[in-house]
Design a protein around this motif. Structure first.
Motif, PDB file in Angstrom:
ATOM      1  N   VAL A 198      66.661  77.021  67.959  1.00 30.18           N
ATOM      2  CA  VAL A 198      67.712  77.840  67.345  1.00 30.18           C
ATOM      3  C   VAL A 198      68.236  78.877  68.339  1.00 30.18           C
ATOM      4  CG1 VAL A 198      68.222  79.510  65.511  1.00 30.18           C
ATOM      5  CG2 VAL A 198      66.854  77.479  65.009  1.00 30.18           C
ATOM      6  N   GLY A 199      67.325  79.582  69.011  1.00 29.92           N
ATOM      7  CA  GLY A 199      67.748  80.622  69.956  1.00 29.92           C
ATOM      8  C   GLY A 199      68.648  80.063  71.040  1.00 29.92           C
ATOM      9  N   SER A 200      68.296  78.868  71.555  1.00 31.06           N
ATOM     10  CA  SER A 200      69.130  78.331  72.640  1.00 31.06           C
ATOM     11  C   SER A 200      70.446  77.764  72.106  1.00 31.06           C
ATOM     12  CB  SER A 200      68.361  77.302  73.470  1.00 31.06           C
ATOM     13  OG  SER A 200      67.801  76.334  72.634  1.00 31.06           O
ATOM     14  N   THR A 201      70.559  77.601  70.789  1.00 29.64           N
ATOM     15  CA  THR A 201      71.815  77.095  70.216  1.00 29.64           C
ATOM     16  C   THR A 201      72.748  78.224  69.773  1.00 29.64           C
ATOM     17  OG1 THR A 201      70.596  75.179  69.380  1.00 29.64           O
ATOM     18  CG2 THR A 201      72.767  75.552  68.423  1.00 29.64           C
ATOM     19  N   ILE A 202      72.195  79.272  69.189  1.00 27.79           N
ATOM     20  CA  ILE A 202      73.081  80.287  68.575  1.00 27.79           C
ATOM     21  C   ILE A 202      73.175  81.595  69.364  1.00 27.79           C
ATOM     22  CG2 ILE A 202      72.662  79.349  66.254  1.00 27.79           C
ATOM     23  CD1 ILE A 202      70.989  81.946  65.738  1.00 27.79           C
ATOM     24  N   GLY A 203      72.409  81.740  70.457  1.00 29.48           N
ATOM     25  CA  GLY A 203      72.508  82.972  71.263  1.00 29.48           C
ATOM     26  C   GLY A 203      72.013  84.184  70.494  1.00 29.48           C
ATOM     27  N   GLY A 204      72.922  85.110  70.223  1.00 30.22           N
ATOM     28  CA  GLY A 204      72.512  86.365  69.582  1.00 30.22           C
ATOM     29  C   GLY A 204      72.951  86.500  68.131  1.00 30.22           C
ATOM     30  N   ALA A 241      64.598  82.656  73.695  1.00 26.31           N
ATOM     31  CA  ALA A 241      65.497  81.531  74.005  1.00 26.31           C
ATOM     32  C   ALA A 241      66.955  81.935  73.816  1.00 26.31           C
ATOM     33  CB  ALA A 241      65.168  80.338  73.116  1.00 26.31           C
ATOM     34  N   GLY A 242      67.198  82.877  72.900  1.00 24.85           N
ATOM     35  CA  GLY A 242      68.529  83.450  72.712  1.00 24.85           C
ATOM     36  C   GLY A 242      68.358  84.956  72.789  1.00 24.85           C
ATOM     37  N   SER A 243      69.098  85.686  71.979  1.00 30.14           N
ATOM     38  CA  SER A 243      68.833  87.127  71.901  1.00 30.14           C
ATOM     39  C   SER A 243      68.916  87.540  70.431  1.00 30.14           C
ATOM     40  CB  SER A 243      69.832  87.901  72.755  1.00 30.14           C
ATOM     41  OG  SER A 243      71.152  87.539  72.395  1.00 30.14           O
ATOM     42  N   VAL A 244      68.276  86.725  69.592  1.00 31.68           N
ATOM     43  CA  VAL A 244      68.322  86.961  68.146  1.00 31.68           C
ATOM     44  C   VAL A 244      67.471  88.189  67.802  1.00 31.68           C
ATOM     45  CG1 VAL A 244      67.706  85.989  65.898  1.00 31.68           C
ATOM     46  CG2 VAL A 244      68.689  84.512  67.675  1.00 31.68           C
TER      47      VAL A 244
END
Ligand code: F3S
Length: 393
Positions: free
Chosen positions: A205-211, A238-241
Protein backbone atom coordinates in the motif's frame (compact mmCIF):
# COMPACT_ATOMS: atom_id res chain seq x y z
CA UNK A 1 -0.53 33.26 12.25
CA UNK A 2 -2.48 34.46 15.26
CA UNK A 3 -0.55 34.29 18.52
CA UNK A 4 -2.03 34.76 22.00
CA UNK A 5 -0.37 37.27 24.37
CA UNK A 6 1.42 34.50 26.32
CA UNK A 7 2.75 33.08 23.04
CA UNK A 8 3.91 36.54 21.92
CA UNK A 9 5.81 36.86 25.21
CA UNK A 10 7.67 33.62 24.48
CA UNK A 11 8.45 34.78 20.94
CA UNK A 12 9.79 38.07 22.32
CA UNK A 13 12.24 36.18 24.50
CA UNK A 14 10.59 37.10 27.80
CA UNK A 15 10.77 33.47 28.94
CA UNK A 16 14.37 32.86 27.92
CA UNK A 17 16.34 32.19 24.80
CA UNK A 18 15.62 28.49 24.47
CA UNK A 19 11.84 28.95 24.55
CA UNK A 20 12.17 31.88 22.13
CA UNK A 21 14.07 29.76 19.62
CA UNK A 22 11.62 26.88 19.98
CA UNK A 23 8.67 29.23 19.44
CA UNK A 24 10.39 30.79 16.44
CA UNK A 25 10.67 27.34 14.84
CA UNK A 26 7.02 26.50 15.56
CA UNK A 27 5.84 29.79 14.07
CA UNK A 28 8.03 29.28 10.99
CA UNK A 29 6.60 25.77 10.49
CA UNK A 30 3.09 27.12 11.04
CA UNK A 31 3.60 29.76 8.36
CA UNK A 32 4.96 27.21 5.86
CA UNK A 33 1.98 24.90 6.38
CA UNK A 34 -0.66 27.62 6.67
CA UNK A 35 -1.56 27.11 10.35
CA UNK A 36 -3.89 29.74 11.81
CA UNK A 37 -2.71 29.27 15.38
CA UNK A 38 -0.93 26.99 17.83
CA UNK A 39 -2.53 24.16 19.76
CA UNK A 40 -1.57 22.69 23.16
CA UNK A 41 -0.14 19.18 23.16
CA UNK A 42 -0.31 16.51 25.86
CA UNK A 43 2.93 14.76 24.92
CA UNK A 44 5.84 14.58 22.50
CA UNK A 45 7.90 11.73 21.17
CA UNK A 46 11.35 12.69 19.91
CA UNK A 47 13.53 11.17 17.22
CA UNK A 48 17.10 12.09 16.27
CA UNK A 49 18.77 10.25 19.10
CA UNK A 50 21.21 7.82 17.49
CA UNK A 51 24.79 9.04 17.18
CA UNK A 52 24.89 7.15 13.87
CA UNK A 53 22.18 9.37 12.38
CA UNK A 54 22.84 12.75 14.02
CA UNK A 55 26.65 12.62 14.34
CA UNK A 56 28.78 15.35 15.94
CA UNK A 57 26.57 18.10 14.47
CA UNK A 58 23.53 16.73 16.31
CA UNK A 59 25.52 16.30 19.50
CA UNK A 60 26.56 19.96 19.33
CA UNK A 61 22.96 21.06 18.63
CA UNK A 62 21.77 19.19 21.73
CA UNK A 63 24.66 20.55 23.86
CA UNK A 64 23.70 24.07 22.77
CA UNK A 65 20.08 23.40 23.66
CA UNK A 66 21.03 22.21 27.15
CA UNK A 67 23.54 25.08 27.52
CA UNK A 68 20.72 27.49 26.69
CA UNK A 69 18.54 26.01 29.44
CA UNK A 70 16.12 24.06 27.21
CA UNK A 71 13.55 22.04 29.20
CA UNK A 72 10.53 20.16 27.94
CA UNK A 73 7.22 21.29 29.39
CA UNK A 74 5.11 18.20 28.53
CA UNK A 75 5.87 14.47 28.96
CA UNK A 76 8.33 13.53 26.22
CA UNK A 77 9.80 10.16 25.30
CA UNK A 78 12.78 9.27 23.12
CA UNK A 79 13.23 7.01 20.09
CA UNK A 80 15.78 4.17 19.93
CA UNK A 81 19.47 5.08 19.95
CA UNK A 82 22.49 3.42 18.34
CA UNK A 83 23.08 0.81 21.04
CA UNK A 84 21.76 -0.89 24.15
CA UNK A 85 22.90 1.58 26.77
CA UNK A 86 24.25 -1.21 29.00
CA UNK A 87 24.94 -4.15 26.65
CA UNK A 88 26.56 -2.26 23.78
CA UNK A 89 29.66 -4.48 23.76
CA UNK A 90 27.47 -7.42 22.63
CA UNK A 91 26.56 -5.32 19.57
CA UNK A 92 30.19 -4.87 18.40
CA UNK A 93 29.98 -1.13 19.18
CA UNK A 94 33.23 0.84 19.53
CA UNK A 95 34.12 2.62 22.74
CA UNK A 96 34.19 5.96 20.91
CA UNK A 97 30.65 5.50 19.56
CA UNK A 98 29.42 4.38 22.99
CA UNK A 99 30.78 7.47 24.75
CA UNK A 100 29.13 9.85 22.27
CA UNK A 101 25.86 7.92 22.34
CA UNK A 102 25.77 8.00 26.15
CA UNK A 103 26.36 11.77 25.98
CA UNK A 104 23.40 12.27 23.61
CA UNK A 105 21.05 10.37 25.91
CA UNK A 106 22.38 12.28 28.93
CA UNK A 107 21.65 15.60 27.15
CA UNK A 108 18.07 14.59 26.39
CA UNK A 109 17.73 13.58 30.05
CA UNK A 110 18.95 17.03 31.15
CA UNK A 111 16.15 18.57 29.11
CA UNK A 112 13.65 16.49 31.07
CA UNK A 113 13.01 13.94 28.30
CA UNK A 114 12.23 10.40 29.51
CA UNK A 115 15.12 8.40 28.10
CA UNK A 116 12.95 5.39 27.29
CA UNK A 117 14.64 4.95 23.87
CA UNK A 118 11.81 2.99 22.26
CA UNK A 119 9.72 3.38 19.12
CA UNK A 120 6.67 1.85 20.84
CA UNK A 121 6.12 4.28 23.72
CA UNK A 122 2.37 3.77 23.21
CA UNK A 123 2.69 0.35 24.90
CA UNK A 124 3.61 1.92 28.23
CA UNK A 125 5.66 5.06 28.77
CA UNK A 126 3.62 7.50 26.68
CA UNK A 127 0.04 6.54 25.83
CA UNK A 128 -2.06 9.30 24.25
CA UNK A 129 -5.85 9.19 24.54
CA UNK A 130 -8.42 9.53 21.80
CA UNK A 131 -8.58 13.17 20.62
CA UNK A 132 -5.32 14.25 22.29
CA UNK A 133 -3.13 16.59 20.28
CA UNK A 134 0.50 15.43 20.42
CA UNK A 135 3.77 16.08 18.55
CA UNK A 136 5.39 12.80 17.63
CA UNK A 137 8.39 12.23 15.42
CA UNK A 138 8.67 8.50 14.81
CA UNK A 139 6.94 7.60 11.57
CA UNK A 140 5.62 4.21 12.71
CA UNK A 141 4.55 5.41 16.15
CA UNK A 142 2.85 8.59 14.97
CA UNK A 143 0.85 6.64 12.40
CA UNK A 144 -0.12 4.14 15.12
CA UNK A 145 -1.39 6.82 17.51
CA UNK A 146 -3.20 8.77 14.76
CA UNK A 147 -4.90 5.66 13.46
CA UNK A 148 -5.33 3.03 16.14
CA UNK A 149 -5.79 5.39 19.11
CA UNK A 150 -7.28 8.45 17.42
CA UNK A 151 -4.78 10.94 18.87
CA UNK A 152 -3.67 13.74 16.54
CA UNK A 153 -0.18 14.45 15.29
CA UNK A 154 1.55 15.48 12.11
CA UNK A 155 4.62 13.70 10.83
CA UNK A 156 7.00 15.77 12.93
CA UNK A 157 10.76 16.03 12.38
CA UNK A 158 13.17 15.74 15.32
CA UNK A 159 13.79 19.50 15.86
CA UNK A 160 10.07 20.32 15.39
CA UNK A 161 9.00 17.74 17.98
CA UNK A 162 11.64 19.00 20.42
CA UNK A 163 10.50 22.61 19.93
CA UNK A 164 6.89 21.53 20.52
CA UNK A 165 7.94 19.67 23.68
CA UNK A 166 9.74 22.77 24.98
CA UNK A 167 6.82 25.14 24.31
CA UNK A 168 4.07 22.58 25.02
CA UNK A 169 2.32 23.50 21.77
CA UNK A 170 2.52 22.81 18.08
CA UNK A 171 1.31 24.50 14.90
CA UNK A 172 -2.35 23.69 14.30
CA UNK A 173 -2.52 22.29 10.77
CA UNK A 174 -2.70 18.98 8.89
CA UNK A 175 -3.76 15.98 10.96
CA UNK A 176 -4.71 18.18 13.93
CA UNK A 177 -7.75 19.28 11.89
CA UNK A 178 -10.90 17.16 11.34
CA UNK A 179 -11.06 17.62 7.55
CA UNK A 180 -7.46 16.64 7.00
CA UNK A 181 -8.01 13.25 8.66
CA UNK A 182 -10.39 12.01 6.01
CA UNK A 183 -9.34 9.07 3.82
CA UNK A 184 -8.73 9.66 0.11
CA UNK A 185 -8.47 6.07 -1.14
CA UNK A 186 -10.14 2.75 -0.26
CA UNK A 187 -7.97 -0.36 -0.03
CA UNK A 188 -9.74 -3.70 -0.39
CA UNK A 189 -7.30 -5.99 1.37
CA UNK A 190 -7.09 -9.75 1.33
CA UNK A 191 -4.45 -11.04 3.77
CA UNK A 192 -3.99 -14.21 5.86
CA UNK A 193 -4.10 -12.24 9.14
CA UNK A 194 -0.54 -13.03 10.31
CA UNK A 195 1.50 -10.07 11.58
CA UNK A 196 3.86 -10.57 8.64
CA UNK A 197 0.94 -10.26 6.21
CA UNK A 198 0.16 -6.80 7.68
CA UNK A 199 3.77 -5.84 7.07
CA UNK A 200 3.59 -6.95 3.43
CA UNK A 201 0.24 -5.22 3.05
CA UNK A 202 1.79 -2.00 4.37
CA UNK A 203 4.66 -2.36 1.92
CA UNK A 204 2.30 -2.85 -1.03
CA UNK A 205 0.00 0.00 0.00
CA UNK A 206 2.73 2.48 0.96
CA UNK A 207 4.56 2.03 -2.33
CA UNK A 208 1.27 2.49 -4.22
CA UNK A 209 -0.35 5.47 -2.51
CA UNK A 210 2.64 7.50 -1.21
CA UNK A 211 1.42 9.82 1.53
CA UNK A 212 -2.37 9.57 1.12
CA UNK A 213 -4.71 8.36 3.89
CA UNK A 214 -6.08 4.89 3.11
CA UNK A 215 -9.34 3.38 4.34
CA UNK A 216 -9.02 -0.41 4.63
CA UNK A 217 -11.85 -2.81 4.03
CA UNK A 218 -11.43 -6.52 4.70
CA UNK A 219 -8.95 -6.42 7.59
CA UNK A 220 -9.74 -8.95 10.33
CA UNK A 221 -11.78 -7.28 13.14
CA UNK A 222 -9.32 -8.62 15.71
CA UNK A 223 -6.53 -6.45 14.23
CA UNK A 224 -4.61 -5.62 17.41
CA UNK A 225 -1.58 -3.66 18.58
CA UNK A 226 0.99 -5.95 16.94
CA UNK A 227 -0.79 -5.97 13.58
CA UNK A 228 -1.42 -2.21 13.65
CA UNK A 229 2.20 -1.44 14.48
CA UNK A 230 3.45 -3.64 11.61
CA UNK A 231 1.04 -2.01 9.16
CA UNK A 232 1.81 1.53 10.36
CA UNK A 233 5.56 0.99 10.17
CA UNK A 234 5.53 -0.54 6.70
CA UNK A 235 3.29 2.12 5.16
CA UNK A 236 5.35 4.91 6.72
CA UNK A 237 8.55 3.48 5.25
CA UNK A 238 7.37 2.29 1.84
CA UNK A 239 5.36 5.50 1.40
CA UNK A 240 4.89 8.35 3.83
CA UNK A 241 1.51 7.37 5.26
CA UNK A 242 0.89 9.11 8.60
CA UNK A 243 -2.65 7.87 9.21
CA UNK A 244 -4.99 5.08 8.11
CA UNK A 245 -8.52 3.93 8.82
CA UNK A 246 -9.85 0.38 8.94
CA UNK A 247 -13.49 -0.62 8.96
CA UNK A 248 -14.52 -1.93 12.40
CA UNK A 249 -10.97 -1.48 13.70
CA UNK A 250 -9.92 2.18 14.03
CA UNK A 251 -11.95 4.68 16.08
CA UNK A 252 -12.54 7.28 13.35
CA UNK A 253 -13.33 4.90 10.48
CA UNK A 254 -17.10 5.31 10.81
CA UNK A 255 -16.94 9.09 10.42
CA UNK A 256 -16.25 9.10 6.71
CA UNK A 257 -18.25 8.64 3.55
CA UNK A 258 -16.08 6.52 1.28
CA UNK A 259 -18.55 5.87 -1.52
CA UNK A 260 -16.89 8.19 -4.07
CA UNK A 261 -13.28 7.36 -3.29
CA UNK A 262 -10.88 5.58 -5.62
CA UNK A 263 -10.73 1.83 -4.84
CA UNK A 264 -7.55 -0.29 -4.99
CA UNK A 265 -7.37 -4.05 -4.39
CA UNK A 266 -4.35 -5.54 -2.66
CA UNK A 267 -4.40 -9.31 -2.96
CA UNK A 268 -2.03 -12.25 -3.33
CA UNK A 269 -0.32 -10.92 -6.46
CA UNK A 270 0.46 -7.49 -4.95
CA UNK A 271 1.67 -9.09 -1.68
CA UNK A 272 3.97 -11.41 -3.63
CA UNK A 273 5.40 -8.45 -5.53
CA UNK A 274 6.07 -6.65 -2.24
CA UNK A 275 7.77 -9.77 -0.88
CA UNK A 276 10.00 -10.11 -3.95
CA UNK A 277 11.06 -6.50 -3.73
CA UNK A 278 12.03 -6.77 -0.06
CA UNK A 279 14.06 -9.97 -0.41
CA UNK A 280 17.57 -9.51 -1.78
CA UNK A 281 19.59 -12.04 0.28
CA UNK A 282 19.53 -15.86 0.26
CA UNK A 283 21.37 -16.26 3.54
CA UNK A 284 22.06 -13.93 6.47
CA UNK A 285 24.67 -13.21 9.13
CA UNK A 286 22.26 -11.47 11.51
CA UNK A 287 18.57 -11.98 12.24
CA UNK A 288 17.15 -8.87 13.89
CA UNK A 289 13.59 -8.92 15.21
CA UNK A 290 11.67 -6.05 16.76
CA UNK A 291 10.97 -3.36 14.19
CA UNK A 292 8.99 -1.70 15.68
CA UNK A 293 10.09 -2.91 19.12
CA UNK A 294 8.74 -6.30 20.23
CA UNK A 295 5.74 -6.18 22.53
CA UNK A 296 5.27 -8.43 25.54
CA UNK A 297 2.92 -10.63 23.50
CA UNK A 298 5.47 -11.03 20.71
CA UNK A 299 8.25 -11.91 23.17
CA UNK A 300 6.00 -14.58 24.72
CA UNK A 301 5.16 -16.01 21.29
CA UNK A 302 8.82 -16.17 20.24
CA UNK A 303 9.70 -17.80 23.57
CA UNK A 304 7.11 -20.51 23.05
CA UNK A 305 8.47 -21.10 19.53
CA UNK A 306 12.05 -21.45 20.84
CA UNK A 307 11.38 -23.31 24.07
CA UNK A 308 13.18 -26.66 24.22
CA UNK A 309 15.17 -25.97 21.03
CA UNK A 310 18.93 -25.58 20.67
CA UNK A 311 20.72 -23.01 18.53
CA UNK A 312 22.67 -24.65 15.70
CA UNK A 313 26.42 -24.05 15.68
CA UNK A 314 27.44 -21.54 13.04
CA UNK A 315 23.88 -20.18 12.65
CA UNK A 316 23.34 -16.41 12.28
CA UNK A 317 23.61 -14.04 15.21
CA UNK A 318 20.15 -13.05 16.53
CA UNK A 319 19.09 -9.79 18.12
CA UNK A 320 15.69 -9.27 19.72
CA UNK A 321 14.93 -5.54 20.03
CA UNK A 322 12.45 -4.19 22.56
CA UNK A 323 12.07 -1.54 25.23
CA UNK A 324 13.74 -1.81 28.63
CA UNK A 325 10.31 -1.82 30.32
CA UNK A 326 9.03 -4.71 28.19
CA UNK A 327 12.24 -6.67 28.70
CA UNK A 328 11.81 -6.33 32.43
CA UNK A 329 8.14 -7.34 32.36
CA UNK A 330 8.69 -10.75 30.76
CA UNK A 331 11.93 -11.85 32.37
CA UNK A 332 11.06 -15.57 32.23
CA UNK A 333 10.48 -15.55 28.45
CA UNK A 334 13.46 -13.26 27.92
CA UNK A 335 15.65 -15.98 29.47
CA UNK A 336 14.54 -18.41 26.74
CA UNK A 337 15.29 -15.86 24.00
CA UNK A 338 18.69 -15.12 25.51
CA UNK A 339 19.78 -18.69 24.77
CA UNK A 340 19.60 -17.70 21.10
CA UNK A 341 20.79 -14.10 21.20
CA UNK A 342 20.70 -10.89 23.23
CA UNK A 343 17.39 -9.21 24.03
CA UNK A 344 18.44 -5.63 23.45
CA UNK A 345 16.72 -2.52 24.73
CA UNK A 346 17.06 1.16 23.70
CA UNK A 347 18.12 0.37 20.12
CA UNK A 348 17.31 -1.30 16.81
CA UNK A 349 18.97 -2.86 13.77
CA UNK A 350 18.48 0.28 11.65
CA UNK A 351 19.81 3.02 13.93
CA UNK A 352 22.69 0.88 15.26
CA UNK A 353 25.91 0.93 13.17
CA UNK A 354 25.52 -2.72 12.07
CA UNK A 355 27.21 -2.08 8.71
CA UNK A 356 30.59 -2.23 10.45
CA UNK A 357 29.98 -5.93 11.26
CA UNK A 358 27.30 -7.39 8.98
CA UNK A 359 26.30 -7.16 5.32
CA UNK A 360 23.27 -9.54 5.16
CA UNK A 361 20.41 -9.26 7.63
CA UNK A 362 17.14 -11.10 8.16
CA UNK A 363 14.03 -9.32 9.44
CA UNK A 364 10.28 -9.90 9.59
CA UNK A 365 9.63 -6.16 9.18
CA UNK A 366 8.96 -4.40 5.89
CA UNK A 367 10.04 -1.13 7.51
CA UNK A 368 13.45 -2.59 8.34
CA UNK A 369 13.43 -4.19 4.88
CA UNK A 370 13.16 -0.71 3.36
CA UNK A 371 15.81 0.95 5.51
CA UNK A 372 18.46 -1.76 5.95
CA UNK A 373 19.73 -1.45 2.35
CA UNK A 374 19.83 2.35 2.33
CA UNK A 375 20.84 3.22 5.91
CA UNK A 376 22.92 0.13 6.76
CA UNK A 377 24.19 -1.18 3.37
CA UNK A 378 22.57 -4.59 3.95
CA UNK A 379 21.15 -7.21 1.64
CA UNK A 380 17.91 -8.33 3.24
CA UNK A 381 15.92 -11.48 3.85
CA UNK A 382 12.39 -10.46 4.84
CA UNK A 383 10.25 -13.38 6.03
CA UNK A 384 7.98 -14.22 8.93
CA UNK A 385 9.67 -15.14 12.21
CA UNK A 386 9.11 -18.90 11.95
CA UNK A 387 10.73 -19.02 8.51
CA UNK A 388 13.70 -16.89 9.59
CA UNK A 389 14.25 -19.19 12.56
CA UNK A 390 14.59 -22.24 10.29
CA UNK A 391 18.22 -21.21 9.81
CA UNK A 392 18.79 -21.22 13.54
CA UNK A 393 17.62 -24.53 15.07
FE1 F3S B 1 11.70 1.27 15.53
FE2 F3S B 1 14.07 1.13 14.46
FE3 F3S B 1 12.04 0.05 13.24
S1 F3S B 1 13.20 2.89 15.44
S2 F3S B 1 10.28 1.28 13.83
S3 F3S B 1 12.85 -0.57 15.23
S4 F3S B 1 13.65 1.23 12.28
Amino acid sequence: MELRPDEERILNGEEGESRRKAMELLVALGKVYGAEDLIGISSAHLSGASYKTIGDGGLKYLSDQVGGGAKVSVPATLNPVGMDLCRWKEMHISEEFAVKQQKIVELYGKMGVMTTCSCTPYTGANVPRFGDHVAWAESSALSFVNSFIGARTNREGGPGALAAAIVGKTANYGLHLDDMRAPSVVIDADIDGSVFSYSLLGQAVGSTIGGRIPYFRGLPVNTGVEEAKALSAAMAAAGSVAMWHAENVTPEAGRHDISDLEKISIRKKELEEAYEKLNTADDVQLIALGCPHLTEKEIREIASMLKGKKKKQGSPEIWFCTSAATREKCAEDVRILEEFGPVLADTCMVVAPIEGTFSRTGTNSAKAGNYLPTLCSQSVMCKDIAKLMEAVY
